[in-house]
Scaffold this motif. Structure first.
Motif, PDB file in Angstrom:
ATOM      1  N   SER A  49       0.829  -1.206   0.000  1.00 34.76           N
ATOM      2  CA  SER A  49       0.000   0.000   0.000  1.00 34.76           C
ATOM      3  C   SER A  49       0.866   1.260   0.000  1.00 34.76           C
ATOM      4  O   SER A  49       0.520   2.265  -0.634  1.00 34.76           O
ATOM      5  CB  SER A  49      -0.938  -0.005   1.211  1.00 34.76           C
ATOM      6  OG  SER A  49      -1.809  -1.121   1.172  1.00 34.76           O
ATOM      7  N   LEU A  50       1.995   1.215   0.714  1.00 37.16           N
ATOM      8  CA  LEU A  50       2.898   2.365   0.727  1.00 37.16           C
ATOM      9  C   LEU A  50       3.467   2.630  -0.662  1.00 37.16           C
ATOM     10  O   LEU A  50       3.506   3.787  -1.129  1.00 37.16           O
ATOM     11  CB  LEU A  50       4.034   2.124   1.734  1.00 37.16           C
ATOM     12  CG  LEU A  50       5.086   3.234   1.836  1.00 37.16           C
ATOM     13  CD1 LEU A  50       4.452   4.528   2.335  1.00 37.16           C
ATOM     14  CD2 LEU A  50       6.225   2.805   2.762  1.00 37.16           C
ATOM     15  N   LEU A  51       3.904   1.577  -1.351  1.00 32.97           N
ATOM     16  CA  LEU A  51       4.402   1.750  -2.718  1.00 32.97           C
ATOM     17  C   LEU A  51       3.304   2.259  -3.641  1.00 32.97           C
ATOM     18  O   LEU A  51       3.566   3.063  -4.552  1.00 32.97           O
ATOM     19  CB  LEU A  51       4.962   0.418  -3.230  1.00 32.97           C
ATOM     20  CG  LEU A  51       6.231  -0.096  -2.539  1.00 32.97           C
ATOM     21  CD1 LEU A  51       6.605  -1.483  -3.062  1.00 32.97           C
ATOM     22  CD2 LEU A  51       7.391   0.872  -2.766  1.00 32.97           C
ATOM     23  N   GLN A  52       2.084   1.814  -3.409  1.00 35.90           N
ATOM     24  CA  GLN A  52       0.963   2.280  -4.236  1.00 35.90           C
ATOM     25  C   GLN A  52       0.718   3.772  -4.025  1.00 35.90           C
ATOM     26  O   GLN A  52       0.419   4.499  -4.989  1.00 35.90           O
ATOM     27  CB  GLN A  52      -0.292   1.488  -3.898  1.00 35.90           C
ATOM     28  CG  GLN A  52      -1.481   1.784  -4.805  1.00 35.90           C
ATOM     29  CD  GLN A  52      -2.698   0.950  -4.444  1.00 35.90           C
ATOM     30  OE1 GLN A  52      -2.792   0.442  -3.332  1.00 35.90           O
ATOM     31  NE2 GLN A  52      -3.621   0.803  -5.379  1.00 35.90           N
ATOM     32  N   ARG A  53       0.879   4.255  -2.782  1.00 34.52           N
ATOM     33  CA  ARG A  53       0.691   5.685  -2.527  1.00 34.52           C
ATOM     34  C   ARG A  53       1.757   6.528  -3.205  1.00 34.52           C
ATOM     35  O   ARG A  53       1.547   7.702  -3.486  1.00 34.52           O
ATOM     36  CB  ARG A  53       0.694   5.943  -1.014  1.00 34.52           C
ATOM     37  CG  ARG A  53      -0.589   5.505  -0.325  1.00 34.52           C
ATOM     38  CD  ARG A  53      -0.722   6.128   1.055  1.00 34.52           C
ATOM     39  NE  ARG A  53       0.305   5.624   1.971  1.00 34.52           N
ATOM     40  CZ  ARG A  53       0.145   4.560   2.742  1.00 34.52           C
ATOM     41  NH1 ARG A  53      -0.985   3.866   2.690  1.00 34.52           N
ATOM     42  NH2 ARG A  53       1.113   4.183   3.550  1.00 34.52           N
ATOM     43  N   PHE A  54       2.925   5.922  -3.453  1.00 31.00           N
ATOM     44  CA  PHE A  54       3.993   6.630  -4.164  1.00 31.00           C
ATOM     45  C   PHE A  54       3.849   6.511  -5.681  1.00 31.00           C
ATOM     46  O   PHE A  54       4.733   6.946  -6.420  1.00 31.00           O
ATOM     47  CB  PHE A  54       5.359   6.100  -3.733  1.00 31.00           C
ATOM     48  CG  PHE A  54       5.835   6.674  -2.432  1.00 31.00           C
ATOM     49  CD1 PHE A  54       6.387   7.950  -2.375  1.00 31.00           C
ATOM     50  CD2 PHE A  54       5.713   5.939  -1.264  1.00 31.00           C
ATOM     51  CE1 PHE A  54       6.826   8.474  -1.168  1.00 31.00           C
ATOM     52  CE2 PHE A  54       6.146   6.467  -0.057  1.00 31.00           C
ATOM     53  CZ  PHE A  54       6.704   7.746  -0.006  1.00 31.00           C
ATOM     54  N   GLY A  55       2.757   5.919  -6.153  1.00 26.89           N
ATOM     55  CA  GLY A  55       2.476   5.890  -7.577  1.00 26.89           C
ATOM     56  C   GLY A  55       2.757   4.582  -8.274  1.00 26.89           C
ATOM     57  O   GLY A  55       2.498   4.462  -9.481  1.00 26.89           O
ATOM     58  N   ALA A  56       3.292   3.583  -7.571  1.00 30.84           N
ATOM     59  CA  ALA A  56       3.587   2.297  -8.200  1.00 30.84           C
ATOM     60  C   ALA A  56       2.302   1.492  -8.356  1.00 30.84           C
ATOM     61  O   ALA A  56       1.449   1.499  -7.462  1.00 30.84           O
ATOM     62  CB  ALA A  56       4.595   1.513  -7.370  1.00 30.84           C
ATOM     63  N   PRO A  57       2.119   0.807  -9.478  1.00 35.19           N
ATOM     64  CA  PRO A  57       0.951  -0.082  -9.608  1.00 35.19           C
ATOM     65  C   PRO A  57       0.968  -1.145  -8.508  1.00 35.19           C
ATOM     66  O   PRO A  57       2.039  -1.567  -8.054  1.00 35.19           O
ATOM     67  CB  PRO A  57       1.134  -0.710 -10.990  1.00 35.19           C
ATOM     68  CG  PRO A  57       2.077   0.195 -11.714  1.00 35.19           C
ATOM     69  CD  PRO A  57       2.962   0.809 -10.676  1.00 35.19           C
ATOM     70  N   ARG A  58      -0.198  -1.554  -8.102  1.00 35.50           N
ATOM     71  CA  ARG A  58      -0.261  -2.517  -6.998  1.00 35.50           C
ATOM     72  C   ARG A  58       0.424  -3.825  -7.355  1.00 35.50           C
ATOM     73  O   ARG A  58       1.084  -4.435  -6.509  1.00 35.50           O
ATOM     74  CB  ARG A  58      -1.720  -2.761  -6.610  1.00 35.50           C
ATOM     75  CG  ARG A  58      -1.852  -3.455  -5.254  1.00 35.50           C
ATOM     76  CD  ARG A  58      -3.221  -3.314  -4.676  1.00 35.50           C
ATOM     77  NE  ARG A  58      -3.296  -3.975  -3.372  1.00 35.50           N
ATOM     78  CZ  ARG A  58      -2.967  -3.430  -2.212  1.00 35.50           C
ATOM     79  NH1 ARG A  58      -2.546  -2.181  -2.189  1.00 35.50           N
ATOM     80  NH2 ARG A  58      -3.043  -4.102  -1.080  1.00 35.50           N
TER      81      ARG A  58
END
Length: 386
Positions: A49-58
């Motif tokens: 979820s943290l990586l997703q908040r930085f713009g990375a696809p899930r």
């Protein structure tokens, strides 16, 4: 009959849940593997979820976490499994020596006890108490070992479950945020807000408890390893031969509240008894110090927010859960009790006409300060009082 017709959806949902529970009970051999997958989901989801908040696809975040897990497994196999296997083999070879040392200690204690100037009634009472304690300890060990042996006997279903864990875990992580909506769509529309709140409570307790237990197990395992190595350096060299095995055992048994640390200390004390009486006492002292530091420093910080249960309540829940469900009941006593407590608070506030969002805020630990919105009354609505 009209009441039955009005609540037909609730009756249908309840019947479906009963059928689902019966199916799960019939497939208990394969469920532990999926339990491991769900535990990994709670462990990895915050990072994804943290990586997703930085713009990375899930899906990319999940792939990154899979890479981290693969590296960790490789390091485990390359640097830990081999010495751990060697230490376990050495421990089995040394068991006759350990039991002989224990037998020598018992003979010395029996001789000392026989020459004590005590009244016969006192001696009989103490011997009866010790006999009862020995029987309780044996039953405790049997209850801990029995489920492990049963799981080993049913390993086929478990291994099949392990094979599908990576695929199952990928889809759970990828679509986790859609599960709540999918579940609420299967329920009456009026239940939607309450279902989301219940899922939030269960997910919050489970996630914090799993991450907290992993951190505690790691801390206890590392502390045990370092402590045994220190004991080896100050003259009790026999501990270093089994330091890794004993540390792993301490970390794993940390998941079993109260009695887990006691069971973990027994092999170390036996090894110490085979070295010298001072080594056995040193092992006892080491495990006592580790548990005191953990209970007074780590547990309040790590597990305080996870379960937020008073020790007396936790001990009571542990005894009840262990009597109902054995070792698994003891392991899950803390999160289940915490979840039931939060669910009780949520239902209590909902029955007091508090809206679902405010009731959820009041139910979760650390979020009980906000006051619920006032319930409208005839007086507050401008109607004349009676």
């Amino acid at each position: 009959m009209q009441a039955l017709y009005r609540h037909r959806q609730a009756i249908f949902v309840g019947s479906a849940l009963v059928v689902l529970a019966l199916l799960l009970l019939a497939a208990t051999d394969a469920l532990p593997a999926f339990g491991i997958a769900l535990a990994l989901m709670f462990l990895l989801d915050p990072a994804v979820s943290l990586l997703q908040r930085f713009g990375a696809p899930r899906w990319l975040g999940i792939a990154a976490m899979y890479a981290v897990v693969a590296v960790a497994v490789w390091a485990l196999v390359a640097f830990i499994i081999r010495p751990l296997t060697d230490q376990f083999s050495q421990f089995l070879e040394k068991l006759p020596t350990l039991w002989a040392a224990v037998a020598g200690w018992q003979a010395a204690v029996d001789t000392w006890w026989a020459h004590l100037p005590l009244p016969p009634d006192v001696i009989a009472a103490v011997e009866k108490l010790l006999s009862s304690g020995q029987q309780t300890l044996v039953q405790l060990i049997e209850s801990a070992v029995g489920p492990v042996l049963r799981i080993a006997a049913r390993a086929v279903a478990f291994v099949v479950g392990l094979v599908v864990i990576p695929v199952f875990l990928f889809y759970v992580l990828k679509d986790r945020q859609r599960f709540s909506g999918a579940l609420t769509s299967l329920m009456p529309a009026s239940w939607a807000a309450d279902i989301r709140s219940v899922l939030a409570i269960l997910g919050s307790v489970a996630g914090r408890w799993i991450r907290g237990q992993l951190l505690l197990g790691l801390a206890v395992g590392v502390a045990t390893y370092l402590g045994l190595m220190i004991l080896s350096l100050i003259g009790f060299s026999g501990f270093s031969e089994f330091a890794l095995l004993l540390a792993l055992l301490a970390g794993i048994l940390e998941w079993l509240p109260i009695i887990g640390p006691i069971l973990a200390s027994i092999p170390a004390i036996l090894i110490g008894a085979s070295i010298s009486p001072a080594a056995a006492l040193a092992a006892v002292g080491l495990y006592v110090v580790i548990q005191q530091v953990e209970n007074h420093l780590l547990v309040p910080k790590v597990m305080g927010d996870a379960v937020d249960l008073h020790p007396a309540v936790l001990i009571f829940a542990l005894v009840v859960a262990a009597s109902l469900a054995g070792v698994w009941g003891a392991i899950l006593a803390a999160p289940v009790t915490a979840a039931l407590r939060d669910l009780y608070r949520y239902v209590f506030h909902r029955l007091d006409s508090v809206d679902p969002a405010a009731a959820l805020a009041l139910a979760l630990p650390g979020s009980r300060n906000p006051k619920p919105p006032p319930v409208a009354t005839t007086e507050s609505a401008g109607a004349p009082g009676v």
